[in-house]
Design a protein around this motif. Structure first.
Motif, PDB file in Angstrom:
ATOM      1  N   GLY A 181      24.752  39.163  39.140  1.00  0.00           N
ATOM      2  CA  GLY A 181      24.081  38.621  37.956  1.00  0.00           C
ATOM      3  C   GLY A 181      24.414  39.415  36.707  1.00  0.00           C
ATOM      4  O   GLY A 181      24.245  38.956  35.588  1.00  0.00           O
ATOM      5  N   ARG A 182      24.832  40.651  36.917  1.00  0.00           N
ATOM      6  CA  ARG A 182      25.197  41.470  35.745  1.00  0.00           C
ATOM      7  C   ARG A 182      26.367  42.354  36.099  1.00  0.00           C
ATOM      8  O   ARG A 182      26.477  43.489  35.650  1.00  0.00           O
ATOM      9  N   ALA A 183      27.227  41.821  36.963  1.00  0.00           N
ATOM     10  CA  ALA A 183      28.413  42.600  37.350  1.00  0.00           C
ATOM     11  C   ALA A 183      29.581  41.640  37.456  1.00  0.00           C
ATOM     12  O   ALA A 183      29.445  40.532  37.960  1.00  0.00           O
ATOM     13  N   ILE A 184      30.708  42.073  36.953  1.00  0.00           N
ATOM     14  CA  ILE A 184      31.910  41.234  37.001  1.00  0.00           C
ATOM     15  C   ILE A 184      33.049  42.057  37.606  1.00  0.00           C
ATOM     16  O   ILE A 184      33.357  43.159  37.141  1.00  0.00           O
ATOM     17  N   LEU A 185      33.613  41.489  38.670  1.00  0.00           N
ATOM     18  CA  LEU A 185      34.711  42.167  39.365  1.00  0.00           C
ATOM     19  C   LEU A 185      36.023  41.839  38.660  1.00  0.00           C
ATOM     20  O   LEU A 185      36.394  40.673  38.533  1.00  0.00           O
ATOM     21  N   LEU A 186      36.719  42.896  38.214  1.00  0.00           N
ATOM     22  CA  LEU A 186      37.998  42.650  37.529  1.00  0.00           C
ATOM     23  C   LEU A 186      39.138  42.475  38.529  1.00  0.00           C
ATOM     24  O   LEU A 186      40.096  41.757  38.269  1.00  0.00           O
ATOM     25  N   GLY A 187      39.032  43.147  39.666  1.00  0.00           N
ATOM     26  CA  GLY A 187      40.081  43.085  40.678  1.00  0.00           C
ATOM     27  C   GLY A 187      40.097  44.388  41.447  1.00  0.00           C
ATOM     28  O   GLY A 187      39.180  45.210  41.304  1.00  0.00           O
ATOM     29  N   GLU A 188      41.130  44.569  42.264  1.00  0.00           N
ATOM     30  CA  GLU A 188      41.222  45.798  43.049  1.00  0.00           C
ATOM     31  C   GLU A 188      42.477  46.560  42.628  1.00  0.00           C
ATOM     32  O   GLU A 188      43.443  45.956  42.185  1.00  0.00           O
ATOM     33  N   VAL A 189      42.400  47.871  42.798  1.00  0.00           N
ATOM     34  CA  VAL A 189      43.595  48.686  42.562  1.00  0.00           C
ATOM     35  C   VAL A 189      43.871  49.556  43.778  1.00  0.00           C
ATOM     36  O   VAL A 189      42.962  49.910  44.518  1.00  0.00           O
ATOM     37  N   LYS A 190      45.138  49.876  43.976  1.00  0.00           N
ATOM     38  CA  LYS A 190      45.534  50.777  45.075  1.00  0.00           C
ATOM     39  C   LYS A 190      45.407  52.210  44.596  1.00  0.00           C
ATOM     40  O   LYS A 190      45.958  52.571  43.562  1.00  0.00           O
ATOM     41  N   ALA A 191      44.698  53.016  45.350  1.00  0.00           N
ATOM     42  CA  ALA A 191      44.510  54.411  44.952  1.00  0.00           C
ATOM     43  C   ALA A 191      45.503  55.314  45.671  1.00  0.00           C
ATOM     44  O   ALA A 191      46.270  54.866  46.500  1.00  0.00           O
ATOM     45  N   ARG A 192      45.424  56.587  45.326  1.00  0.00           N
ATOM     46  CA  ARG A 192      46.362  57.558  45.891  1.00  0.00           C
ATOM     47  C   ARG A 192      46.205  57.727  47.398  1.00  0.00           C
ATOM     48  O   ARG A 192      47.105  58.221  48.059  1.00  0.00           O
ATOM     49  N   ASP A 193      45.049  57.348  47.938  1.00  0.00           N
ATOM     50  CA  ASP A 193      44.873  57.443  49.395  1.00  0.00           C
ATOM     51  C   ASP A 193      45.419  56.210  50.117  1.00  0.00           C
ATOM     52  O   ASP A 193      45.238  56.052  51.322  1.00  0.00           O
ATOM     53  N   GLY A 194      46.046  55.305  49.350  1.00  0.00           N
ATOM     54  CA  GLY A 194      46.653  54.126  49.966  1.00  0.00           C
ATOM     55  C   GLY A 194      45.663  52.985  50.188  1.00  0.00           C
ATOM     56  O   GLY A 194      46.041  51.905  50.639  1.00  0.00           O
ATOM     57  N   LEU A 195      44.390  53.223  49.871  1.00  0.00           N
ATOM     58  CA  LEU A 195      43.373  52.177  50.076  1.00  0.00           C
ATOM     59  C   LEU A 195      43.119  51.448  48.768  1.00  0.00           C
ATOM     60  O   LEU A 195      43.427  51.951  47.683  1.00  0.00           O
ATOM     61  N   SER A 196      42.537  50.238  48.873  1.00  0.00           N
ATOM     62  CA  SER A 196      42.250  49.533  47.624  1.00  0.00           C
ATOM     63  C   SER A 196      40.784  49.649  47.250  1.00  0.00           C
ATOM     64  O   SER A 196      39.894  49.746  48.112  1.00  0.00           O
ATOM     65  N   TYR A 197      40.548  49.687  45.969  1.00  0.00           N
ATOM     66  CA  TYR A 197      39.205  49.887  45.416  1.00  0.00           C
ATOM     67  C   TYR A 197      38.903  48.807  44.383  1.00  0.00           C
ATOM     68  O   TYR A 197      39.748  48.480  43.542  1.00  0.00           O
ATOM     69  N   ASP A 198      37.677  48.285  44.449  1.00  0.00           N
ATOM     70  CA  ASP A 198      37.215  47.309  43.452  1.00  0.00           C
ATOM     71  C   ASP A 198      36.950  48.017  42.124  1.00  0.00           C
ATOM     72  O   ASP A 198      36.389  49.113  42.104  1.00  0.00           O
ATOM     73  N   ILE A 199      37.266  47.319  41.038  1.00  0.00           N
ATOM     74  CA  ILE A 199      36.845  47.789  39.715  1.00  0.00           C
ATOM     75  C   ILE A 199      35.924  46.727  39.143  1.00  0.00           C
ATOM     76  O   ILE A 199      36.324  45.564  38.976  1.00  0.00           O
ATOM     77  N   GLN A 200      34.701  47.133  38.895  1.00  0.00           N
ATOM     78  CA  GLN A 200      33.693  46.160  38.488  1.00  0.00           C
ATOM     79  C   GLN A 200      32.978  46.652  37.230  1.00  0.00           C
ATOM     80  O   GLN A 200      32.689  47.838  37.105  1.00  0.00           O
ATOM     81  N   LEU A 201      32.708  45.713  36.319  1.00  0.00           N
ATOM     82  CA  LEU A 201      31.948  46.084  35.124  1.00  0.00           C
ATOM     83  C   LEU A 201      30.494  45.691  35.345  1.00  0.00           C
ATOM     84  O   LEU A 201      30.200  44.534  35.651  1.00  0.00           O
ATOM     85  N   LYS A 202      29.602  46.659  35.179  1.00  0.00           N
ATOM     86  CA  LYS A 202      28.181  46.351  35.381  1.00  0.00           C
ATOM     87  C   LYS A 202      27.497  46.328  34.018  1.00  0.00           C
ATOM     88  O   LYS A 202      27.537  47.326  33.297  1.00  0.00           O
ATOM     89  N   GLY A 203      26.922  45.168  33.698  1.00  0.00           N
ATOM     90  CA  GLY A 203      26.276  45.006  32.390  1.00  0.00           C
ATOM     91  C   GLY A 203      27.182  44.310  31.397  1.00  0.00           C
ATOM     92  O   GLY A 203      27.018  44.444  30.179  1.00  0.00           O
ATOM     93  N   ALA A 204      28.155  43.517  31.928  1.00  0.00           N
ATOM     94  CA  ALA A 204      29.183  42.918  31.059  1.00  0.00           C
ATOM     95  C   ALA A 204      28.884  41.471  30.669  1.00  0.00           C
ATOM     96  O   ALA A 204      29.793  40.738  30.280  1.00  0.00           O
ATOM     97  N   GLY A 205      27.631  41.061  30.791  1.00  0.00           N
ATOM     98  CA  GLY A 205      27.271  39.724  30.325  1.00  0.00           C
ATOM     99  C   GLY A 205      26.877  38.799  31.459  1.00  0.00           C
ATOM    100  O   GLY A 205      27.078  39.111  32.630  1.00  0.00           O
ATOM    101  N   PRO A 206      26.282  37.669  31.090  1.00  0.00           N
ATOM    102  CA  PRO A 206      25.716  36.769  32.099  1.00  0.00           C
ATOM    103  C   PRO A 206      26.767  36.088  32.969  1.00  0.00           C
ATOM    104  O   PRO A 206      27.927  35.927  32.576  1.00  0.00           O
ATOM    105  N   THR A 207      26.330  35.702  34.155  1.00  0.00           N
ATOM    106  CA  THR A 207      27.163  34.970  35.111  1.00  0.00           C
ATOM    107  C   THR A 207      26.293  33.827  35.655  1.00  0.00           C
ATOM    108  O   THR A 207      25.087  33.792  35.388  1.00  0.00           O
ATOM    109  N   PRO A 208      26.865  32.936  36.454  1.00  0.00           N
ATOM    110  CA  PRO A 208      26.034  31.866  37.016  1.00  0.00           C
ATOM    111  C   PRO A 208      24.925  32.396  37.932  1.00  0.00           C
ATOM    112  O   PRO A 208      24.039  31.644  38.329  1.00  0.00           O
ATOM    113  N   TYR A 209      24.988  33.682  38.297  1.00  0.00           N
ATOM    114  CA  TYR A 209      23.976  34.233  39.211  1.00  0.00           C
ATOM    115  C   TYR A 209      22.944  35.095  38.472  1.00  0.00           C
ATOM    116  O   TYR A 209      22.202  35.853  39.093  1.00  0.00           O
ATOM    117  N   SER A 210      22.925  34.988  37.160  1.00  0.00           N
ATOM    118  CA  SER A 210      22.036  35.867  36.384  1.00  0.00           C
ATOM    119  C   SER A 210      20.573  35.445  36.456  1.00  0.00           C
ATOM    120  O   SER A 210      19.693  36.214  36.070  1.00  0.00           O
TER     121      SER A 210
END
Ligand code: AMP
Ligand code: MG
Length: 486
Positions: A88-117
């Motif tokens: 409701g107040r978080a938007i996932l931008l996508g995932e990035v590959k980190a130095r450990d070889g795993l992928s991590y979500d990058i999400q903005l929290k507080g970035a405006g309304p969504t259909p779940y707000s």
């Protein structure tokens, strides 16, 4: 220079999420950018500090390759079923590959309304953003799996709560944001195909080393149960009360998420509760393992359609797994607690010594963190920086201390003190300090916030510049209640 985004969640069917761009903000200004984490995520430091970087962190410009979405989930909140929640107040931008070889979500929290707000504005005041930044990073430094904070940023706008407050955005990083509630959502709408896809997705992303017998869903249930048991055992070992263990706040990755009402226990009390809305003590310190068990049962229930060949077999298998939770948890808790007491060899009588210590702490209203730290110091010569000045044990402890000393005397190696110190933090984000830091930040003074972030990054290291942060609160500083602060 830019970020290489992957967008694997977007490859799941359309009913898993809604495409949603962040809503631009007026005058973004960064408060704190976690450069060490940026580096780990292979995000160039120059880029994240540049206009483009700030554009991403504020939601004003979607970086190339990102595919912003809000995901859907459901959940049991304080035991009551809520059939539809979501970012409701978080938007996932996508995932990035980190130095450990795993992928991590990058999400903005507080970035405006969504259909779940629902009734919310999709925004966040500064206080909760700073709280999450500080505590999630402190958890990480304490060796506890947690979502992390890449950046905190002021929006230059105000959000209306009980009063008008400065608005902020937290850039949250997680191994993924899939929750027990995500599975519950698809189970509740009887979308078995989605359950299967989500199971494959999570299994591949987090648990692909876990042995599979009968079905991937069963393996996932076992793996998630293990990681939840481990997580809660670690919370117990540092006196952390999460405060809102709803099934939508339990990540299947086993990371701590949602720092709304959480708190660290000062004077030990096993039924400690801080959250202003937890009237029944559902999420009290001592109840956290039971709730983890309850949440895992909800997870199993959601997976039932795909665990076994038929309903009877699914139930049989799920039951057999869930029933293992109490013993599994006990093992994990013991593994976390023993090094706090300097116990390496497994000897008869260890358990009662540990239990008795907790009883004595509670009876004498002693500080959880300081008492364990003081105990560590007592395993050898008093170190240069010691908490002894503000954490002595009353004479009532004499008998217990003699027993404990005799017990650690049975260890062969001489490193007990060093090892205990490495398992008993001195610098944690104490509730009164977190609140004071937020109060001061709200009127423009970020010094204490920055100092806390810096010092909680090395929680086991007590020195001249941080010893003031190790003290327990004076009676008039004690924080008894915390608020979700959305
Ligand atoms: P929480 O209590 O943080 O676990 O949030 C519960 C639900 O309420 C989640 O679905 C959030 O996305 C939503 N929510 C909380 N605060 C806001 C807000 N300010 N605007 C929109 N949705 C919100
Ligand atoms: Mg939540």
């Amino acid at each position: 220079m830019t970020i290489s985004f992957e967008n694997t969640y977007v490859n799941l069917p359309g009913n898993f999420y809604t495409n949603q761009l962040p809503e631009p903000v007026n005058k973004p200004s960064p408060i704190l950018i976690n450069e060490e984490l940026a580096e780990f995520l292979s995000i160039p430091i120059d880029w994240i500090n540049s206009e483009q970087g700030i554009g991403m962190l504020s939601g004003n410009t979607a970086p190339k390759g990102s595919n912003p979405i809000a995901s859907v989930y459901a959940g049991h909140q304080f035991g009551s079923w809520n059939p539809q929640l979501g970012d409701g107040r978080a938007i996932l931008l996508g995932e990035v590959k980190a130095r450990d070889g795993l992928s991590y979500d990058i999400q903005l929290k507080g970035a405006g309304p969504t259909p779940y707000s629902r009734m919310g504005d999709g925004r966040s005041p500064l206080g909760p953003v700073l709280r999450e930044h500080l505590i999630s990073e402190a958890m990480h430094a304490l060796g506890i799996k947690s979502t992390r904070a890449l950046a905190s940023l002021e929006t230059g706008e105000f959000v209306m709560r009980e009063t008008s407050l400065p608005g902020a955005i937290l850039t949250r990083v997680a191994r993924s944001h899939v929750r027990i509630g995500t599975f519950q959502y698809f189970a509740s709408i009887k979308d078995v195909q989605a359950l299967e896809l989500l199971t494959d997705y999570v299994f591949e992303r987090h648990y692909n080393n876990h042995p599979v017998r009968e079905s991937k869903a069963l393996a996932l249930l076992e793996a998630v149960m293990e990681s939840q048991a481990e997580l809660v055992a670690k919370w117990q070992s540092i006196g952390f009360v999460h405060g809102v263990m709803n099934t939508d706040n339990m990540l299947v990755s086993g990371e701590t998420i949602d720092f709304g009402p959480c708190a660290f226990i000062d004077n030990f009390k096993k039924n400690a509760v801080f959250s202003s809305i937890d009237h029944m003590g559902r999420y009290s310190y001592e109840n956290q393992p039971n709730i983890a068990h309850w949440n895992i049962a909800c997870f199993a229930q959601a997976l039932l359609p795909i665990i076994g060949q038929n309903e009877t077999r699914s139930l049989e298998l799920a039951k057999e797994v869930i029933e293992r939770f109490p013993n599994l948890y006990k093992e994990k808790e013991e593994a976390q607690m023993r090094p706090k007491f300097g116990f390496k060899k497994k000897l008869q009588g260890d358990q009662p010594i540990m239990e008795e210590f907790f009883l004595l702490l509670e009876d004498n209203q002693l500080d959880f963190t300081l008492s364990f730290r003081r105990l560590s110091e007592m395993a050898g010569e008093t170190p240069e920086f010691s908490v002894s000045e503000f954490a002595g044990f009353p004479t009532l402890f004499d008998e217990w201390l003699n027993k404990w000393k005799a017990r650690i005397g049975k260890e062969e190696n001489q490193e007990t003190q060093t090892e205990m110190i490495a398992n008993n933090p001195a610098i944690i984000p104490r509730n009164h300090l977190v609140e004071q830091a937020i109060k001061e930040a709200t009127i423009g003074n970020l010094n204490l916030f920055r100092k806390l972030v810096r010092e909680t990054a090395n929680p086991f290291d007590l020195n001249a510049s941080n010893i003031d942060l190790a003290k327990k609160p004076r009676p008039d500083q004690v924080v008894r209640q915390t608020f979700c602060g959305t």
